[in-house]
Each structure stands twice: as C-alpha cells, then as structure tokens.
Design a protein around this motif. Structure first.
Motif, PDB file in Angstrom:
ATOM      1  N   PRO A 137       0.822  -1.216   0.000  1.00 40.98           N
ATOM      2  CA  PRO A 137       0.000   0.000   0.000  1.00 40.98           C
ATOM      3  C   PRO A 137       0.857   1.268   0.000  1.00 40.98           C
ATOM      4  CG  PRO A 137       0.097  -0.901   2.204  1.00 40.98           C
ATOM      5  CD  PRO A 137       0.906  -1.821   1.340  1.00 40.98           C
ATOM      6  N   VAL A 138       1.840   1.315  -0.897  1.00 41.51           N
ATOM      7  CA  VAL A 138       2.685   2.509  -0.989  1.00 41.51           C
ATOM      8  C   VAL A 138       2.718   2.961  -2.440  1.00 41.51           C
ATOM      9  CG1 VAL A 138       4.202   1.841   0.902  1.00 41.51           C
ATOM     10  CG2 VAL A 138       4.783   1.173  -1.411  1.00 41.51           C
ATOM     11  N   ASN A 139       2.963   4.233  -2.661  1.00 46.11           N
ATOM     12  CA  ASN A 139       3.180   4.752  -4.007  1.00 46.11           C
ATOM     13  C   ASN A 139       4.384   5.659  -3.993  1.00 46.11           C
ATOM     14  OD1 ASN A 139      -0.180   4.535  -4.052  1.00 46.11           O
ATOM     15  ND2 ASN A 139       0.923   3.744  -5.805  1.00 46.11           N
ATOM     16  N   THR A 140       5.036   5.729  -5.145  1.00 38.48           N
ATOM     17  CA  THR A 140       6.300   6.448  -5.238  1.00 38.48           C
ATOM     18  C   THR A 140       6.197   7.581  -6.241  1.00 38.48           C
ATOM     19  OG1 THR A 140       7.396   4.342  -4.834  1.00 38.48           O
ATOM     20  CG2 THR A 140       8.777   6.142  -5.616  1.00 38.48           C
ATOM     21  N   ALA A 194       0.477   9.375  -7.756  1.00 38.38           N
ATOM     22  CA  ALA A 194       0.748   8.597  -6.546  1.00 38.38           C
ATOM     23  C   ALA A 194      -0.300   8.872  -5.468  1.00 38.38           C
ATOM     24  CB  ALA A 194       2.147   8.929  -6.027  1.00 38.38           C
ATOM     25  N   PRO A 235      -2.256   6.107  -0.620  1.00 38.45           N
ATOM     26  CA  PRO A 235      -1.405   5.055  -0.055  1.00 38.45           C
ATOM     27  C   PRO A 235      -1.220   5.243   1.453  1.00 38.45           C
ATOM     28  CG  PRO A 235      -0.066   6.726  -1.124  1.00 38.45           C
ATOM     29  CD  PRO A 235      -1.504   7.077  -1.415  1.00 38.45           C
ATOM     30  N   ASP A 254       4.760  -0.237  -8.975  1.00 37.98           N
ATOM     31  CA  ASP A 254       4.449   0.645  -7.856  1.00 37.98           C
ATOM     32  C   ASP A 254       2.972   1.019  -7.851  1.00 37.98           C
ATOM     33  OD1 ASP A 254       5.600   2.408  -5.693  1.00 37.98           O
ATOM     34  OD2 ASP A 254       4.593   3.913  -6.926  1.00 37.98           O
ATOM     35  N   LEU A 255       2.358   1.053  -9.053  1.00 42.99           N
ATOM     36  CA  LEU A 255       0.951   1.447  -9.171  1.00 42.99           C
ATOM     37  C   LEU A 255       0.061   0.219  -9.293  1.00 42.99           C
ATOM     38  CD1 LEU A 255       1.607   4.472 -11.488  1.00 42.99           C
ATOM     39  CD2 LEU A 255       0.632   4.611  -9.207  1.00 42.99           C
ATOM     40  N   TYR A 256       0.385  -0.831  -8.558  1.00 40.83           N
ATOM     41  CA  TYR A 256      -0.476  -2.007  -8.343  1.00 40.83           C
ATOM     42  C   TYR A 256      -0.638  -2.913  -9.552  1.00 40.83           C
ATOM     43  CZ  TYR A 256      -1.586   1.322  -4.690  1.00 40.83           C
ATOM     44  OH  TYR A 256      -1.486   2.243  -3.696  1.00 40.83           O
TER      45      TYR A 256
END
Lengths: 373, 315
Positions: free
Chosen positions: A81-84, A150, A155, B219-221
């Motif tokens: 559950p993270v975004n960069t 993001a 997130p 990163d975006l699932y």
C-alpha cells in the motif's frame, strides 16, 4: 489504526548488500503515521536504496519491513500500500496525463477511476491538461502529475525520491510549500529522500540523517541543528566550527581544555560516550551563534572565548556578513553576523577573538578526523 | 515512393534545410540545398535506373497483348486491361493463399521473435556481452543461404525424419500422414526465415524502454503480467509494427518455401505462379499484372495496418 501515534512504517534491522558492497547497514526506523519524514544524506549513503526497499523495488538482504502494522518483507511491489514519486517522474509516455493518474485506480478496480483521477489532477491544479501527453508538459507540471498519480491512490505511505531535484530554484521553493500543504491536507505519511539539507529542514517534521548506510541521527530539524550528535551531522546539516580537547572538569558544566584554552559545555549537550576527566571530546558551535570580539572590547561573561586570530575573509551577502577567522592550530572558523546594525566594522587582517554562549556549545565524541562530505 | 527530379536547388527540400528564409539566411539555405541535391543525386539516379523505369516497364508489360500469329512469348504494346480480370479470375486462390500464409508466418514469427527480443533486451539488460552473443545467434541463420535453410527444413520434416517418426509414434500424425508437401511445412519455413526480421526491431524498441516505467507500473499495483500488457507491450509497438511489416511483405511474395516444401495443388503461392508464368510459360502480361496486383494489395494492406496501429510516423 488512525490514532496519531500509530507507526505507519517500521524497519527492523534492514540490511542491503549488492555483491560485496553494503548499501544499507542494519537500519532501524519508525515513521509515525501522518508524519512528513525526510531521509537526508549525500549521494551513495543508502537513502534511495532504503526507499526502494520500502517500495518493494529491492528486497532487503535481511531485516523486516512493516507498513501499517503488516509485515510486507517479501511482498511484491504491486501488493504494497505505498506509491512512489520517482526522481525522473517515470510518467507513461504512451498514456494521457489523465490516464497516467488513473493507472493505479484502474489496477485496483476502483469505481469511477477517471472521475477520481480528474479530482486528483485538480488538487495539483492541472485538471485542464488531462488530455495532453506527459512530454507536452513542463518539468514542474510533470512533477505535479507524478505527485497526483501517486496521491490519488491514498497510499499508507507516499515515497518521494528526490522529487524536486530537476526543478529550478524558484519552482523548487514553490513545490516545497505545496507538498507541505498537500501532506497536511491529505494526512498521508510522506517519506521524502533528499540530499538537500535545506529542503529536508523546510519540509519534514522528522529528519533522519544517513551516511554510509547508517542513520547518524534522527529527530526534528531544529533539534538536529541545535544539537547534532556526530561531526557528520554537524557539518552536513548547516555548518559548524569544531575544536578538539580533553575534559578537565566534570559536573553540570564540563570544562574542556582546548590547546590551553578552557572552554565549557553543559553536560546535557554532550553526546560523547565518555565524559570523565581525560576523555577526548569535540566541541562545536554554529557560525551564526559566534560573536566577533574586536581588539579592545571584552566578551560578556559566561562565554566561551577563542583566539586571538586573524580575519582572512569578509563576505557581505546582504542580510548577513560571513567572516573567516584563522585561529592557527585550531583551524579556520566561520562567523555569520546579521547586518542589523549597518555595515561590518571588522576588516580583513584584523586580530579578533571569537566568543559564544556556553549554552550554544555542543559536544561530540572525539574522533576529529571524521568530517562531513 | 516518389522521386525528386534533379533540378534547380530552390524549392528542393533536402534534409536539414527548412522553409525558405530571408536575405542571408536564404542564400545559406540555397547553398545547403545545392549540397543536399548533390548528395541525393547518386541515389536518385540509381532509383530511376533500377526502380522507376522497371516499374513503368512492368506496368506497361501488364497491358500487352500477344502478337497475332506470333510465337509463344511474343507480345506487343497495348492497353489491354482485360489482362487483370483474367489473371485475377484464374489466380485469386494462390493470391489469397499467399496473404493467408504470410499472415500465419507473421503471427508465428511474432510468437517466436517477441520472447527472444524480450529475453535479450530486458532480461539481458546490463550484461552487454550476453546480449551481443544472443544477438549474433539471432542473426546467425543469415550466414547460410535462404535456399539452403529451406532445403534443411525438407530434411527435418522428411517422411523418415525424426520429427515425423516421433509424431507417428505419439499418434499425433496418422500413419499415412506427412509434413512435407503440406501447408504446414510452407508456413513453418516462412516463419523460420523471417524470425530475425521480427526479433531485431522489437529488440531495438525494448532496449530503449526505460526500466523505471516498468517499476512505476509495479508501484501502481500492476502485477508483472499487467505491467507487460499496459506498459511494456504498448511501448514496444513501434518494433512490433516494423517487425510484422518486415515479415509480412516479403513473406507474401515469397516463392522459395512454397516451391521447395509445398505441393503443386493446394500450397501454391502467388510468387510461384508469377515465376511459372514468366519463366516457363513466357506469359509476360499475366505475370506482370499479377506482380502489380501483389504490390498494390500489399501497399493497401500496409497502409490500413499502419493507420490502425497509429504508427504512421514509421513510414
């Protein structure tokens, strides 16, 4: 879960090796929920590797990473559950700006993904550019799209990898304030990687200073600045004048002999392991805390005094004047003086002494060779 | 395909010169234009001699009529459009089969070539020595002649060869079943011959792909497969389109595979028919009109395809 002191991100003994090179050494970190956390350090200090391990783009060699109380070590990036926000933005060139922002929502099968993406673009004031391609936008606009892409996924932790590095100074300043506002509004935990100490101090409520794969010191920016605990932090975060001596008096205030001069430091401001008589410590002070004592005048009582030394440079910078004072064996010291009372009166070549409050002195463990950068 | 007739420099847009400017700029542009024309001259002359004139000759031949009372192979100029109607009526089957086989071979070459290109470009990233070696392996078939490679398939797929024996043993092929002289053999050979043409452009596209975009997908699932479908594949489409064109166009006109590995009834491709008409039956107008039809059909199909895939900038 939403209580303010829940840890949103925790790292226990996280270590990363690339072949024989250790990028990150046994790192322990706790990032409280809703905080703006900065990992600050020079390039190659392991901060980006740490971020990538949190994102799931690298696997730690050993250790445990947990997000929102859930162990995610070994979990693939797309299940975390993270975004960069990537340093290069990494926007998809084949998709429109709107589709870029909707990408994560669509993967999570969120209903009304496009409508939510449009709302996300509005928070970064780019709703009118949704149909463009990323390469038709300016660097600052791309940066905002990357942020929206993001953020829109809400997130648990938002990771920012030097997101402002490619922007010019004015835009960077503007984005710093905007990021801070967005973080406060969204209440999402931000982990921000940067090598720019001013950026870290401006934005973050907690800063971890990293060097050679370790966290040197962690705390609120003002605390790190006022009371650095290592020579590296003292020099990487702002500037410091450092001298080495040995303890001669113990008590509430330590007396330290520095090349024959007695300096004092409150024992609570000393981070050295040993403070007994004979222990070697480094004493430091920030340049703006130092006063120049011209020939003929006397320092106020309760000050530490060094010198006399010779002024080797006077640089007028508008709001302040920066002096270089050569103290011989004790090295060249810096003094920043506010220009609150007109032009400086000290000139190059003058013999002066340096004085500062005992309470502004800090003490470090005494390995003088270790300097910043 | 258009050609620029050599002439005054003004108005001839050589690469690198923009629209006419003013004053000194104009003079400079004209000088650069003259240099550009000079550089283009050898290529232009070559194309005129060996492409433009032959194409006109081909178009003219396709409309010839036999000399009345003349020998076989004697024709005279005319505008006999009926040649096209007859040629299409007689040979629409091999023509359609050519496009069908070319389509199958293109699909086969894509199925084989894309994974090869992906392996070299993406999995081999950061290991230039390995990448170089694998690329040499891809190109290695070109070290032997096209005809030899096709004949090799004849050996491999022969009735007493190990492939057919194994298929008999596994009961995949009935006891009297064979692979040579079948459509299967022709398509397999076409596919094999064109795999490098497919793999290399795709490799070039994938090599340019920014690995950070793949990371952004994760990163975006997006899982590995979804990232491939939504990021890697769309960004490698220019390579896929060039690869399929480089395969489909020559495969549609190919006649070596069909001649050596096919039979005379249900595997004939249009290239074979043209060959037979031209060299054995000396029926030049029919051979020429079939050639023109083949060229035109390929041009139309390619145009539609490129438009559909949105990669016009490749042309």
């Amino acid at each position: 879960m939403r209580s303010p002191h829940t840890a949103s991100l925790e790292l226990w003994g996280v270590r990363k090796e690339f072949g024989s090179f250790t990028a990150v050494e046994s790192l322990d970190l706790t990032v409280p929920e809703g905080s703006f956390f900065a990992l600050l350090g020079p390039s190659g200090c392991g901060k980006t590797t740490t971020l990538r391990m949190v994102a799931g783009l690298e696997q730690p060699t050993s250790g445990v990473i947990s997000i929102g109380g859930r162990d995610v070590t070994g979990t693939a990036a797309h299940r975390r559950p993270v975004n960069t926000v990537f340093q290069s933005y990494a926007l998809f060139p084949h998709l429109t700006v709107l589709d870029n922002v909707a990408f994560g929502l669509k993967r999570k099968r969120v209903p009304d993904a496009r409508a939510k993406a449009r709302a996300g673009l509005e928070t970064v004031q780019l709703a009118h550019l949704g149909d463009r391609r990323p390469n038709q936008l300016s660097g600052g606009q791309q940066q905002r799209v990357a942020l929206a892409r993001a953020l829109v996924n809400s997130p648990s932790v938002l990771l920012l990898d030097e997101p402002l590095g490619a922007l010019d100074l004015a835009l960077r300043r503007e984005m710093q304030l905007e990021l801070k506002r967005i973080q406060a509004d969204a209440g999402i935990t931000f982990v921000h990687v940067t090598h720019d100490q001013e950026e870290a101090m401006t934005m973050a409520d907690t800063v971890a200073v990293m060097n050679e794969g370790r966290v040197e010191q962690l705390g609120p920016p003002a605390e790190l600045y006022e009371l650095p605990s290592t020579a590296f932090v003292a020099n990487f975060l702002g500037r410091s004048n450092l001298v080495t001596g040995s303890v001669v008096d113990v008590g509430e205030v330590l007396g330290v002999d520095v090349a024959g001069t007695r300096l004092r430091v409150p024992v609570g401001r000393v981070s050295a392991g040993s403070t007994g008589v004979g222990a070697v410590v480094q004493l430091g002070v920030r340049p703006e805390k130092v006063r120049i004592v011209a020939n003929g005048s006397e320092p106020t009582s309760g000050s530490n005094v060094l010198g006399p030394g010779k002024v080797t440079d006077v640089s007028f910078t508008g709001v302040s004047t920066q002096y270089q004072v050569d103290l011989g064996d004790l090295g060249v010291h810096e003094v920043f003086a506010q220009n609150s009372s007109g032009a400086p009166e000290v000139r190059v070549g003058d013999a002066v002494r340096l004085a500062w409050d005992v309470d502004h002195t800090f003490g470090l463990a005494g390995e003088p060779a270790r300097s910043g950068q | 395909m258009t050609t620029v007739a050599p002439g005054p420099a003004i108005g001839v847009a050589a690469p690198g010169t923009g629209a006419p400017g003013t004053g000194a700029e104009d003079v400079a542009a004209r000088r650069a234009g003259a240099a550009g024309v000079g550089l283009m001259l050898p290529g232009t002359l070559y194309l005129v001699a060996f492409f433009v004139i032959p194409v006109f000759a081909l178009l003219a031949t396709s409309l010839y009529v036999p000399v009345p009372g003349g020998d076989v192979g004697q024709f005279m100029p005319a505008f006999h459009w009926q040649n096209y109607v007859t040629a299409l009526a007689d040979f629409w089957q091999p023509l359609a089969r050519s496009f069908w086989f070319a389509l199958l071979a293109t699909a086969g070459a894509l199925a084989v070539g894309y994974p090869i290109a992906y392996l070299i470009a993406v999995r081999g990233r950061g290991r230039p020595l390995l990448q170089g070696m694998l690329l040499v392996l891809v190109v290695a078939p070109f070290f032997t002649s096209f005809v030899l490679r096709t004949i090799a398939w004849k050996q491999i797929l022969a009735d007493d060869g190990y492939v057919v024996q194994a298929l008999h043993w596994l009961h995949v092929l009935p006891p009297d079943g064979r692979l040579t002289a079948t459509s299967f053999a022709v398509v397999v050979s076409l596919t094999h011959n064109f795999v490098p043409f497919m793999a290399l452009p795709i490799y070039a596209s994938l090599e340019r792909l920014d690995p950070r975009l793949v990371e952004a997908g994760g990163d975006l699932y997006a899982g590995p497969w979804t990232t491939f479908r939504t990021v890697t594949l769309p960004l490698s489409m220019p390579g896929v389109v060039s690869g399929t064109l480089l395969t489909f166009i020559p495969a549609a006109g190919d006649y070596v595979s069909a001649s050596l590995l096919g039979n005379s009834t249900n595997t004939a491709m249009i290239g074979q028919v043209i060959d037979t008409r031209f060299f054995r039956l000396l029926d030049y107008p029919t051979a020429a009109s079939l050639s023109v039809v083949l060229m035109a059909a390929i041009a139309v199909l390619v145009g539609l395809y490129v438009r559909r895939t949105g990669t016009e900038d490749l042309l």
